[in-house]
Motif scaffolding. Structure first.
Motif, PDB file in Angstrom:
ATOM      1  N   GLU A 168      72.638  32.576   5.330  1.00 34.34           N
ATOM      2  CA  GLU A 168      73.619  32.006   4.413  1.00 34.34           C
ATOM      3  C   GLU A 168      75.012  32.068   5.023  1.00 34.34           C
ATOM      4  O   GLU A 168      75.823  31.156   4.857  1.00 34.34           O
ATOM      5  CB  GLU A 168      73.582  32.762   3.080  1.00 34.34           C
ATOM      6  N   PHE A 169      75.283  33.143   5.756  1.00 33.52           N
ATOM      7  CA  PHE A 169      76.600  33.310   6.361  1.00 33.52           C
ATOM      8  C   PHE A 169      76.886  32.209   7.387  1.00 33.52           C
ATOM      9  O   PHE A 169      77.990  31.675   7.456  1.00 33.52           O
ATOM     10  CB  PHE A 169      76.704  34.686   7.029  1.00 33.52           C
ATOM     11  N   GLU A 175      86.696  29.183   7.354  1.00 31.42           N
ATOM     12  CA  GLU A 175      87.584  29.878   6.418  1.00 31.42           C
ATOM     13  C   GLU A 175      86.801  30.837   5.526  1.00 31.42           C
ATOM     14  O   GLU A 175      87.217  31.985   5.304  1.00 31.42           O
ATOM     15  CB  GLU A 175      88.329  28.859   5.554  1.00 31.42           C
ATOM     16  N   ALA A 176      85.654  30.391   5.038  1.00 25.21           N
ATOM     17  CA  ALA A 176      84.823  31.244   4.182  1.00 25.21           C
ATOM     18  C   ALA A 176      84.254  32.413   4.984  1.00 25.21           C
ATOM     19  O   ALA A 176      84.125  33.525   4.467  1.00 25.21           O
ATOM     20  CB  ALA A 176      83.692  30.424   3.567  1.00 25.21           C
ATOM     21  N   MET A 177      83.893  32.171   6.253  1.00 23.40           N
ATOM     22  CA  MET A 177      83.407  33.248   7.119  1.00 23.40           C
ATOM     23  C   MET A 177      84.464  34.333   7.267  1.00 23.40           C
ATOM     24  O   MET A 177      84.162  35.538   7.188  1.00 23.40           O
ATOM     25  CB  MET A 177      83.052  32.699   8.505  1.00 23.40           C
ATOM     26  N   GLN A 235      77.892  35.180  14.709  1.00 20.97           N
ATOM     27  CA  GLN A 235      77.755  33.879  14.053  1.00 20.97           C
ATOM     28  C   GLN A 235      79.105  33.175  13.934  1.00 20.97           C
ATOM     29  O   GLN A 235      79.197  31.943  14.039  1.00 20.97           O
ATOM     30  CB  GLN A 235      77.113  34.060  12.673  1.00 20.97           C
ATOM     31  N   TYR A 236      80.143  33.960  13.728  1.00 26.25           N
ATOM     32  CA  TYR A 236      81.498  33.410  13.640  1.00 26.25           C
ATOM     33  C   TYR A 236      81.906  32.778  14.972  1.00 26.25           C
ATOM     34  O   TYR A 236      82.442  31.660  15.001  1.00 26.25           O
ATOM     35  CB  TYR A 236      82.452  34.533  13.264  1.00 26.25           C
TER      36      TYR A 236
END
Length: 269
Positions: A168-169, A175-177, A235-236
């Motif tokens: 989900e991440f 921005e949400a991360m 992931q970022y």
């Protein structure tokens, strides 16, 4: 007019091999490196080796071309792995390729086998390969067969890279991360303040945390707060750089195109 190269994809296992190439080139984790890893210094929660690993992930994800001229090659580190990988590392053209989505599974070679030298390691690998079919149905049975045959004191540890599906991440916007990362760091700081004793083992290696007598608080600190932070940052980085690599760069590092992808796109043959 410059022709833009097509986007290609790597499995998590191949990405890790690429990361190791960068990891070996990092001389020190100084203030400049720590600032690049994230917007705040994470030395309070992550060890120097963990920070070095994340910086290598960042460099690999961004495709920094520092090895194009040096002649160094990316390769899997099979030295301490039970099953050896065959052939060069692969890159994929098709994001839905079955070989891109398949998971990587391996095991470590127990220290008592390593201590007996190359002949015993080879004997151990041959036996494991002959019984590899047991893994498909019952991992426990496979490990039990190794323990019984070689009278092991230490079980082989599972090594796995999951490629199928998306977390989900990973589906969040950048921005949400960043908001999720800040929230996780705030929770980690609050946990550390509430349980200051976890500072004692903050930089301890995994083998220490895996000991039976390690406290539940220390396990939660390492297996959730620290591990989740590292996963989120990986992931970022990949979201930041679209997890793409230049095909020519990967070829220069010893990668080859996936044959299944080539068959599906005849114009590349």
């Amino acid at each position: 007019m410059e022709v833009k190269e097509a986007q290609v994809y790597l499995t998590n296992s191949s990405m890790n091999a690429l990361k190791q190439l960068y990891f070996a080139s990092i001389q020190q984790v100084d203030e400049r490196v720590r600032k690049e890893i994230y917007k705040e210094d994470l030395a309070w929660i992550l060890s120097t080796m963990e920070l070095k690993g994340l910086y290598a992930e960042l460099l690999a994800a961004s495709g920094v071309e520092q090895f194009r001229i040096s002649g160094k090659k990316a390769q899997r580190n099979d030295g301490r792995h039970l099953f050896k990988s065959n052939g060069p590392l692969k890159y994929h053209f098709d994001s839905s390729c079955v070989y891109l989505k398949s998971n990587y599974l391996n095991f470590t070679i127990p220290p008592e086998i390593e201590a007996k030298g190359p002949d015993e390691i080879e004997k151990f690998r041959v036996f494991a390969e002959a019984n590899k079919h047991l893994l498909q149905g019952d991992q426990e049975k496979f490990l039990n067969s190794l323990e019984a045959q070689f009278l092991l004191k230490n079980r082989p540890q599972r090594i796995e890279y999951i490629n199928s599906g998306q977390s989900e991440f990973s589906l969040l916007t950048l921005e949400a991360m960043e908001q999720e990362l800040q929230s996780h760091l705030s929770e980690a700081k609050a946990f550390q303040e509430e349980h200051p004793e976890v500072r004692n083992l903050t930089f301890a290696p995994k083998r220490v945390i895996d000991r039976p007598w390690t406290s539940d608080l220390d396990r939660k600190w390492h297996n959730f707060y620290k591990r989740e932070l590292k996963s989120m940052l990986r992931q970022y980085y990949r979201k930041c750089y679209d997890r793409s690599q230049q095909e020519s760069f990967l070829i220069s590092l010893g990668f080859e195109a996936c044959k299944a992808c080539l068959k599906a796109t005849p114009m590349r043959l």
